[in-house]
Structure formats: C-alpha cells, structure tokens
Scaffold this motif. Structure first.
Motif, PDB file in Angstrom:
ATOM      1  N   ILE A  48     -39.794  -9.376  54.904  1.00 26.50           N
ATOM      2  CA  ILE A  48     -40.833  -9.771  54.112  1.00 26.50           C
ATOM      3  C   ILE A  48     -41.967  -9.111  55.074  1.00 26.50           C
ATOM      4  O   ILE A  48     -42.407  -9.376  55.989  1.00 26.50           O
ATOM      5  N   VAL A  49     -42.698  -8.133  54.011  1.00 26.44           N
ATOM      6  CA  VAL A  49     -43.454  -7.231  54.570  1.00 26.44           C
ATOM      7  C   VAL A  49     -44.755  -6.517  53.788  1.00 26.44           C
ATOM      8  O   VAL A  49     -44.594  -6.946  52.446  1.00 26.44           O
ATOM      9  N   ASP A  50     -45.729  -5.952  53.973  1.00 27.64           N
ATOM     10  CA  ASP A  50     -46.551  -5.648  53.132  1.00 27.64           C
ATOM     11  C   ASP A  50     -46.927  -4.076  52.915  1.00 27.64           C
ATOM     12  O   ASP A  50     -47.698  -3.448  52.319  1.00 27.64           O
ATOM     13  N   ARG A  51     -45.980  -3.166  53.436  1.00 24.80           N
ATOM     14  CA  ARG A  51     -45.919  -1.784  53.487  1.00 24.80           C
ATOM     15  C   ARG A  51     -44.807  -1.146  52.957  1.00 24.80           C
ATOM     16  O   ARG A  51     -43.560  -1.277  53.433  1.00 24.80           O
ATOM     17  N   LEU A  52     -45.001  -0.437  51.691  1.00 22.34           N
ATOM     18  CA  LEU A  52     -43.732   0.069  50.965  1.00 22.34           C
ATOM     19  C   LEU A  52     -43.165   1.282  51.680  1.00 22.34           C
ATOM     20  O   LEU A  52     -41.905   1.366  51.994  1.00 22.34           O
ATOM     21  N   TYR A  53     -43.847   2.187  52.231  1.00 25.37           N
ATOM     22  CA  TYR A  53     -43.287   3.504  52.693  1.00 25.37           C
ATOM     23  C   TYR A  53     -42.592   3.384  54.234  1.00 25.37           C
ATOM     24  O   TYR A  53     -42.213   4.178  54.564  1.00 25.37           O
ATOM     25  N   THR A  54     -43.007   2.181  54.815  1.00 23.34           N
ATOM     26  CA  THR A  54     -42.097   2.056  56.174  1.00 23.34           C
ATOM     27  C   THR A  54     -41.449   0.726  56.290  1.00 23.34           C
ATOM     28  O   THR A  54     -40.081   0.847  56.027  1.00 23.34           O
ATOM     29  N   ASP A  55     -41.969  -0.498  55.957  1.00 24.72           N
ATOM     30  CA  ASP A  55     -41.152  -1.510  56.152  1.00 24.72           C
ATOM     31  C   ASP A  55     -40.120  -1.929  54.956  1.00 24.72           C
ATOM     32  O   ASP A  55     -39.135  -2.462  55.154  1.00 24.72           O
ATOM     33  N   ILE A  56     -40.643  -1.783  53.784  1.00 18.43           N
ATOM     34  CA  ILE A  56     -39.695  -1.839  52.599  1.00 18.43           C
ATOM     35  C   ILE A  56     -38.660  -0.920  52.615  1.00 18.43           C
ATOM     36  O   ILE A  56     -37.643  -1.139  52.364  1.00 18.43           O
ATOM     37  N   ALA A  57     -39.236   0.272  52.991  1.00 15.71           N
ATOM     38  CA  ALA A  57     -38.095   1.402  53.056  1.00 15.71           C
ATOM     39  C   ALA A  57     -37.127   1.176  53.975  1.00 15.71           C
ATOM     40  O   ALA A  57     -35.930   1.310  53.706  1.00 15.71           O
ATOM     41  N   SER A  58     -37.344   0.651  55.237  1.00 15.97           N
ATOM     42  CA  SER A  58     -36.361   0.223  56.332  1.00 15.97           C
ATOM     43  C   SER A  58     -35.506  -0.820  55.468  1.00 15.97           C
ATOM     44  O   SER A  58     -33.974  -0.576  55.774  1.00 15.97           O
ATOM     45  N   GLY A  59     -36.049  -1.840  55.058  1.00 16.91           N
ATOM     46  CA  GLY A  59     -35.114  -2.792  54.357  1.00 16.91           C
ATOM     47  C   GLY A  59     -34.047  -2.424  53.317  1.00 16.91           C
ATOM     48  O   GLY A  59     -32.928  -2.370  53.493  1.00 16.91           O
ATOM     49  N   VAL A  60     -34.560  -1.374  52.279  1.00 20.99           N
ATOM     50  CA  VAL A  60     -33.823  -0.971  51.619  1.00 20.99           C
ATOM     51  C   VAL A  60     -32.855   0.038  52.062  1.00 20.99           C
ATOM     52  O   VAL A  60     -31.455   0.049  51.847  1.00 20.99           O
ATOM     53  N   ASN A  61     -33.198   0.943  53.195  1.00 17.68           N
ATOM     54  CA  ASN A  61     -32.217   1.751  53.676  1.00 17.68           C
ATOM     55  C   ASN A  61     -31.375   0.952  54.748  1.00 17.68           C
ATOM     56  O   ASN A  61     -30.089   1.420  54.607  1.00 17.68           O
ATOM     57  N   ALA A  62     -31.627  -0.260  54.883  1.00 21.63           N
ATOM     58  CA  ALA A  62     -30.491  -0.999  55.769  1.00 21.63           C
ATOM     59  C   ALA A  62     -29.679  -1.773  54.822  1.00 21.63           C
ATOM     60  O   ALA A  62     -28.792  -2.474  55.159  1.00 21.63           O
ATOM     61  N   GLY A  63     -30.019  -1.721  53.557  1.00 28.70           N
ATOM     62  CA  GLY A  63     -29.183  -2.665  52.701  1.00 28.70           C
ATOM     63  C   GLY A  63     -29.522  -4.045  52.486  1.00 28.70           C
ATOM     64  O   GLY A  63     -28.672  -4.784  52.189  1.00 28.70           O
ATOM     65  N   VAL A  64     -30.575  -4.499  52.950  1.00 34.81           N
ATOM     66  CA  VAL A  64     -30.987  -5.873  52.810  1.00 34.81           C
ATOM     67  C   VAL A  64     -32.311  -6.267  51.758  1.00 34.81           C
ATOM     68  O   VAL A  64     -32.848  -5.174  51.218  1.00 34.81           O
ATOM     69  N   ASP A  65     -32.189  -7.355  51.348  1.00 30.43           N
ATOM     70  CA  ASP A  65     -33.306  -7.743  50.423  1.00 30.43           C
ATOM     71  C   ASP A  65     -34.676  -7.607  50.866  1.00 30.43           C
ATOM     72  O   ASP A  65     -34.787  -7.807  52.245  1.00 30.43           O
ATOM     73  N   THR A  66     -35.627  -7.233  50.138  1.00 33.31           N
ATOM     74  CA  THR A  66     -36.885  -6.890  50.703  1.00 33.31           C
ATOM     75  C   THR A  66     -38.096  -7.941  49.779  1.00 33.31           C
ATOM     76  O   THR A  66     -37.827  -7.944  48.512  1.00 33.31           O
ATOM     77  N   ILE A  67     -39.168  -8.602  50.442  1.00 31.69           N
ATOM     78  CA  ILE A  67     -40.224  -8.794  49.643  1.00 31.69           C
ATOM     79  C   ILE A  67     -41.281  -8.177  49.976  1.00 31.69           C
ATOM     80  O   ILE A  67     -41.674  -8.306  51.246  1.00 31.69           O
ATOM     81  N   CYS A  68     -42.156  -7.842  49.090  1.00 34.28           N
ATOM     82  CA  CYS A  68     -43.438  -7.028  49.517  1.00 34.28           C
ATOM     83  C   CYS A  68     -44.481  -7.895  49.002  1.00 34.28           C
ATOM     84  O   CYS A  68     -44.603  -8.539  47.755  1.00 34.28           O
TER      85      CYS A  68
END
Length: 102
Positions: A48-68
């Motif tokens: 659960i984060v607010d930055r697409l290019y770092t934090d959301i990207a990390s979750g996506v790359n790690a294969g976990v769900d993300t909430i922006c």
C-alpha cells in the motif's frame, strides 16, 4: 508503514481475524530482493503506497497485489497514463480501513 503501527494493525486484525506482519522497506530493490516467505506468502501480501514508478513497480515486479492511494504523490491521471498499473486504487488509507471493517 513501520512495524508496530497500532492503528493499522488493530483494524486489519479485527477485520481479517488474523495477524498482520509489517515488512518495512526503504527502496524498491529491497522488496524485490528480499525473501519474505518466512513471514508471509505472496497471496497474503499487499503493498500500500502512493508512488507508481517505485513502490507500485516493486510490488508488481515482486508478484504481489498493490494498492495505490491517491492521498500522496500519484493522481488518478498518473495511474491512467502509466504503464505501471496497481492492482487497486483507493482515495486514501481511510477508504481501505473502511473496506476492511465491512
């Protein structure tokens, strides 16, 4: 959020009937490089984060769900125009807590 965040922990545990494990990280590489399986599974993890290019990207790359959450850096226009897509988008933390309590 840091370990011991009682507001989040109590609300999540009450809503989900389980335990909450906080896995703090300070850069996008840490989540991708760390072995969190001793604490939780990917299916039980959400970033659960607010930055697409770092934090959301990390979750996506790690294969976990993300909430922006849109209460921080990213806007809905940013989400719509980004190649990096979160699993979910919420206005703020309060909206997530409300959903957990329902």
């Amino acid at each position: 959020y840091p370990a011991g965040n009682t507001t989040w922990t109590e609300a999540a545990m009450k809503s989900l009937g389980g335990t909450v494990n906080w896995i703090p990280y300070t850069s996008y590489q840490v989540l991708e490089d760390s072995d969190t399986t001793a604490v939780t599974t990917k299916e039980e993890t959400v970033v659960i984060v607010d930055r697409l290019y770092t934090d959301i990207a990390s979750g996506v790359n790690a294969g976990v769900d993300t909430i922006c959450v849109l209460s921080g850096e990213s806007t809905m226009d940013d989400v719509n125009n980004s190649e990096i897509k979160p699993t979910y988008v919420r206005q703020d933390i309060k909206e997530i807590l409300k959903e957990l309590q329902e």
